[in-house]
Design a protein around this motif. Sequence first.
Motif, PDB file in Angstrom:
ATOM      1  N   PRO A   1      97.252  51.554  38.741  1.00  0.00           N
ATOM      2  CA  PRO A   1      96.914  51.660  40.163  1.00  0.00           C
ATOM      3  C   PRO A   1      97.993  51.061  41.055  1.00  0.00           C
ATOM      4  CG  PRO A   1      95.769  49.815  39.185  1.00  0.00           C
ATOM      5  CD  PRO A   1      96.479  50.518  38.066  1.00  0.00           C
ATOM      6  N   LYS A   2      97.955  51.473  42.307  1.00  0.00           N
ATOM      7  CA  LYS A   2      98.817  50.859  43.309  1.00  0.00           C
ATOM      8  C   LYS A   2      98.405  49.398  43.480  1.00  0.00           C
ATOM      9  CE  LYS A   2      99.552  55.133  45.917  1.00  0.00           C
ATOM     10  NZ  LYS A   2      99.377  55.790  47.246  1.00  0.00           N
ATOM     11  N   ARG A   3      99.365  48.579  43.862  1.00  0.00           N
ATOM     12  CA  ARG A   3      99.096  47.147  43.949  1.00  0.00           C
ATOM     13  C   ARG A   3      97.986  46.821  44.946  1.00  0.00           C
ATOM     14  NH1 ARG A   3     104.273  43.247  42.968  1.00  0.00           N
ATOM     15  NH2 ARG A   3     104.910  44.144  40.969  1.00  0.00           N
ATOM     16  N   GLU A   4      97.922  47.592  46.026  1.00  0.00           N
ATOM     17  CA  GLU A   4      96.906  47.286  47.032  1.00  0.00           C
ATOM     18  C   GLU A   4      95.491  47.602  46.552  1.00  0.00           C
ATOM     19  OE1 GLU A   4      98.889  51.267  48.358  1.00  0.00           O
ATOM     20  OE2 GLU A   4      99.473  49.341  47.432  1.00  0.00           O
ATOM     21  N   HIS A   5      95.387  48.327  45.432  1.00  0.00           N
ATOM     22  CA  HIS A   5      94.065  48.656  44.882  1.00  0.00           C
ATOM     23  C   HIS A   5      93.670  47.747  43.722  1.00  0.00           C
ATOM     24  CE1 HIS A   5      94.649  53.024  46.487  1.00  0.00           C
ATOM     25  NE2 HIS A   5      94.192  52.195  47.416  1.00  0.00           N
ATOM     26  N   GLN A   6      94.521  46.778  43.374  1.00  0.00           N
ATOM     27  CA  GLN A   6      94.259  45.915  42.236  1.00  0.00           C
ATOM     28  C   GLN A   6      93.500  44.652  42.650  1.00  0.00           C
ATOM     29  OE1 GLN A   6      97.864  45.024  40.098  1.00  0.00           O
ATOM     30  NE2 GLN A   6      98.598  47.138  40.162  1.00  0.00           N
ATOM     31  N   ARG A   7      92.503  44.327  41.857  1.00  0.00           N
ATOM     32  CA  ARG A   7      91.783  43.059  42.016  1.00  0.00           C
ATOM     33  C   ARG A   7      91.664  42.436  40.622  1.00  0.00           C
ATOM     34  NH1 ARG A   7      92.861  44.658  46.230  1.00  0.00           N
ATOM     35  NH2 ARG A   7      91.614  44.814  48.142  1.00  0.00           N
ATOM     36  N   PHE A   8      91.804  41.119  40.558  1.00  0.00           N
ATOM     37  CA  PHE A   8      91.777  40.440  39.261  1.00  0.00           C
ATOM     38  C   PHE A   8      90.595  39.489  39.165  1.00  0.00           C
ATOM     39  CE2 PHE A   8      96.228  41.586  39.951  1.00  0.00           C
ATOM     40  CZ  PHE A   8      96.492  42.274  38.779  1.00  0.00           C
ATOM     41  N   TYR A   9      89.954  39.494  37.996  1.00  0.00           N
ATOM     42  CA  TYR A   9      88.785  38.644  37.756  1.00  0.00           C
ATOM     43  C   TYR A   9      88.953  37.904  36.436  1.00  0.00           C
ATOM     44  CZ  TYR A   9      86.665  41.223  41.578  1.00  0.00           C
ATOM     45  OH  TYR A   9      86.414  41.765  42.810  1.00  0.00           O
ATOM     46  N   ALA A  10      88.357  36.725  36.382  1.00  0.00           N
ATOM     47  CA  ALA A  10      88.482  35.885  35.190  1.00  0.00           C
ATOM     48  C   ALA A  10      87.462  36.219  34.113  1.00  0.00           C
ATOM     49  CB  ALA A  10      88.351  34.411  35.575  1.00  0.00           C
ATOM     50  N   SER A  11      86.531  37.115  34.387  1.00  0.00           N
ATOM     51  CA  SER A  11      85.522  37.490  33.391  1.00  0.00           C
ATOM     52  C   SER A  11      85.011  38.882  33.687  1.00  0.00           C
ATOM     53  CB  SER A  11      84.344  36.501  33.400  1.00  0.00           C
ATOM     54  OG  SER A  11      83.643  36.571  34.629  1.00  0.00           O
ATOM     55  N   ALA A  12      84.513  39.541  32.651  1.00  0.00           N
ATOM     56  CA  ALA A  12      83.881  40.846  32.842  1.00  0.00           C
ATOM     57  C   ALA A  12      82.663  40.713  33.741  1.00  0.00           C
ATOM     58  CB  ALA A  12      83.497  41.433  31.487  1.00  0.00           C
ATOM     59  N   ALA A  13      81.956  39.594  33.600  1.00  0.00           N
ATOM     60  CA  ALA A  13      80.762  39.376  34.420  1.00  0.00           C
ATOM     61  C   ALA A  13      81.113  39.336  35.892  1.00  0.00           C
ATOM     62  CB  ALA A  13      80.082  38.071  34.000  1.00  0.00           C
ATOM     63  N   ALA A  14      82.233  38.696  36.248  1.00  0.00           N
ATOM     64  CA  ALA A  14      82.632  38.615  37.650  1.00  0.00           C
ATOM     65  C   ALA A  14      82.970  39.999  38.191  1.00  0.00           C
ATOM     66  CB  ALA A  14      83.823  37.684  37.803  1.00  0.00           C
ATOM     67  N   ALA A  15      83.638  40.819  37.385  1.00  0.00           N
ATOM     68  CA  ALA A  15      83.947  42.177  37.822  1.00  0.00           C
ATOM     69  C   ALA A  15      82.670  42.992  37.992  1.00  0.00           C
ATOM     70  CB  ALA A  15      84.876  42.844  36.803  1.00  0.00           C
ATOM     71  N   GLN A  16      81.720  42.821  37.076  1.00  0.00           N
ATOM     72  CA  GLN A  16      80.450  43.542  37.191  1.00  0.00           C
ATOM     73  C   GLN A  16      79.665  43.079  38.405  1.00  0.00           C
ATOM     74  OE1 GLN A  16      78.425  43.117  33.423  1.00  0.00           O
ATOM     75  NE2 GLN A  16      80.219  43.821  32.277  1.00  0.00           N
ATOM     76  N   GLU A  17      79.682  41.781  38.678  1.00  0.00           N
ATOM     77  CA  GLU A  17      78.990  41.245  39.854  1.00  0.00           C
ATOM     78  C   GLU A  17      79.560  41.817  41.139  1.00  0.00           C
ATOM     79  OE1 GLU A  17      76.414  38.097  40.317  1.00  0.00           O
ATOM     80  OE2 GLU A  17      75.939  39.862  39.123  1.00  0.00           O
ATOM     81  N   ALA A  18      80.859  42.122  41.122  1.00  0.00           N
ATOM     82  CA  ALA A  18      81.510  42.685  42.301  1.00  0.00           C
ATOM     83  C   ALA A  18      81.282  44.188  42.428  1.00  0.00           C
ATOM     84  CB  ALA A  18      83.005  42.395  42.253  1.00  0.00           C
ATOM     85  N   GLY A  19      80.546  44.765  41.474  1.00  0.00           N
ATOM     86  CA  GLY A  19      80.167  46.164  41.572  1.00  0.00           C
ATOM     87  C   GLY A  19      81.024  47.137  40.786  1.00  0.00           C
ATOM     88  N   TYR A  20      81.898  46.631  39.914  1.00  0.00           N
ATOM     89  CA  TYR A  20      82.768  47.520  39.132  1.00  0.00           C
ATOM     90  C   TYR A  20      82.129  47.870  37.792  1.00  0.00           C
ATOM     91  CZ  TYR A  20      86.369  46.272  42.520  1.00  0.00           C
ATOM     92  OH  TYR A  20      87.076  46.087  43.688  1.00  0.00           O
ATOM     93  N   ARG A  21      82.429  49.089  37.307  1.00  0.00           N
ATOM     94  CA  ARG A  21      81.928  49.550  36.019  1.00  0.00           C
ATOM     95  C   ARG A  21      83.037  49.444  34.971  1.00  0.00           C
ATOM     96  NH1 ARG A  21      81.153  53.840  39.232  1.00  0.00           N
ATOM     97  NH2 ARG A  21      82.467  55.134  37.881  1.00  0.00           N
ATOM     98  N   ALA A  22      82.631  49.293  33.726  1.00  0.00           N
ATOM     99  CA  ALA A  22      83.603  49.157  32.640  1.00  0.00           C
ATOM    100  C   ALA A  22      84.304  50.480  32.360  1.00  0.00           C
ATOM    101  CB  ALA A  22      82.902  48.676  31.371  1.00  0.00           C
TER     102      ALA A  22
END
Length: 506
Positions: free
Chosen positions: A48-69
């Motif tokens: 992805p383009k850099r402006e579309h990247q977000r980093f999380y320290a756990s899968a749970a944090a990414a899921q909490e933010a609404g992202y799917r695996a």
Amino acid sequence: MADLQILGNEEQLQAAVAGRDARFDGWVFLAVTSTGIYCRPSCPAVKPKREHQRFYASAAAAQEAGYRACKRCRPDASPGSPAWDWRSDVCARAMRLIGEGVVDREGATGLAQRLGYSLRQLERLLIAEVGAGPAALARAQRAQVARTLIENTDLPMGQVAFAAGFASIRAFNRVVADVFACSPTELRAKTRNRAEAGGGAISLRLAYREPFEPSNLFGHLAASAAPGVEEWQGGAYRRTLRLPGGPGIAALKPGPGYIEARLRVADLRDVTAAVARCRRMLDLDADPQAPMEALAADEALAPLVAKTPGRRVPRKADPDEYAIRAVIGQQVSTASAATIAARLAERYGEPVDDPDGGLARLFPDPAALAEADPAHLPMPGSRKRTVLALAAALADGSVELGPGADWPTARAQLAQVPGVGPWTVEMVAMRAMGDPDAFPAGDLGVIKGAAALGLGAGRALEARSQAWRPWRAYAVQYLWASSEHPTNRTPDHTTDDETEREKADA
């Protein structure tokens, strides 16, 4: 988003994504705002383009933010973060307990109580560290366990939900759909080559980070196996497990890029705990690169690291069991200690049914051993007293060695037990608690290995070892491997451990 100071410099993380660097898998998770999907940094399907990247320290944090695996790289199935393997702070202890399924059994409040914190305090600490609280972390783990069982077994979906820790089928269906963007049935339909869960056994694949050297892991476990409690059979290490819902059996075999695990549990809800213990026993969540880099900086160790990269620290599934067996093993051979442990299990251990082999007993729990008749302990009087004192301390909680233990505190508690000296403390820290910096400098194998490399002994070796911190337990594996002891090689066939035991007892 979790603090980037914890995850690393943002430019480094973006460079890892650009280079698809697998070394960051499990350490950090990449979410893409334009797709709503989170991936491993090494995912081949996304750049992805850099402006579309977000980093999380756990899968749970990414899921909490609404992202799917991601369906291709399966980030939820990557090895666990190595941070929880080499740290002893409250967040690391909490993550290890969550991995054992404590939240599923006791709730988030029970987890906080185990750690001596209020739920609010613990939630605040975990959110700051990994971007999610205990309930969200446990939910992510349930989803991952569910996916593993859906894809790797033929268990009915109701049993999968139960085994993964869900309270209801409705919650199971909802979480699977939220995390994987498909129903459990659809997820199974996309999977090929599932293993049959026939006869009550569940077959799984346990991932790890490369490089991975299995010889000393399986060599130690097989050579020290107590008959009836453990065995080497058909190229697999098999042992009984004391699980929350009853006895279980695990068979672990090295495969191409994974560990093949075959589990039998009395209660399907124990699958999570059984997997956690197998992973911890084989040090599967370790990051091999960090200790390799530290040890390779020493000119004496560098050739050994280059020859067999990726050595792991062999541990035991039950910390209390190992502590008692470490005392039993004081000043006797590995084979003799295993024989004594087997006799104790036969007299005081709980029976286990093993339809696949020769396992018959759980190793006795500390409470049972604390009440044992000293006349039935086949060892010298001083060691009998130490075994009984340690068993009593483990039983009443005055010594705590489990996944939620604080390592410095546990060391101090162990040292208070009469007959437990520095060697035993460090061996327990290394092989029961998993402290990567444990260093039994007085161990005979360490002394011999250090002498062969010209590293000195005593204070000289302690001084030399300071440069290896915090990975001295991994240095021990290389020092041990300098000898031809059977613990340093994977057995060639079923009876190798029995042959070595007979030689030692002769």
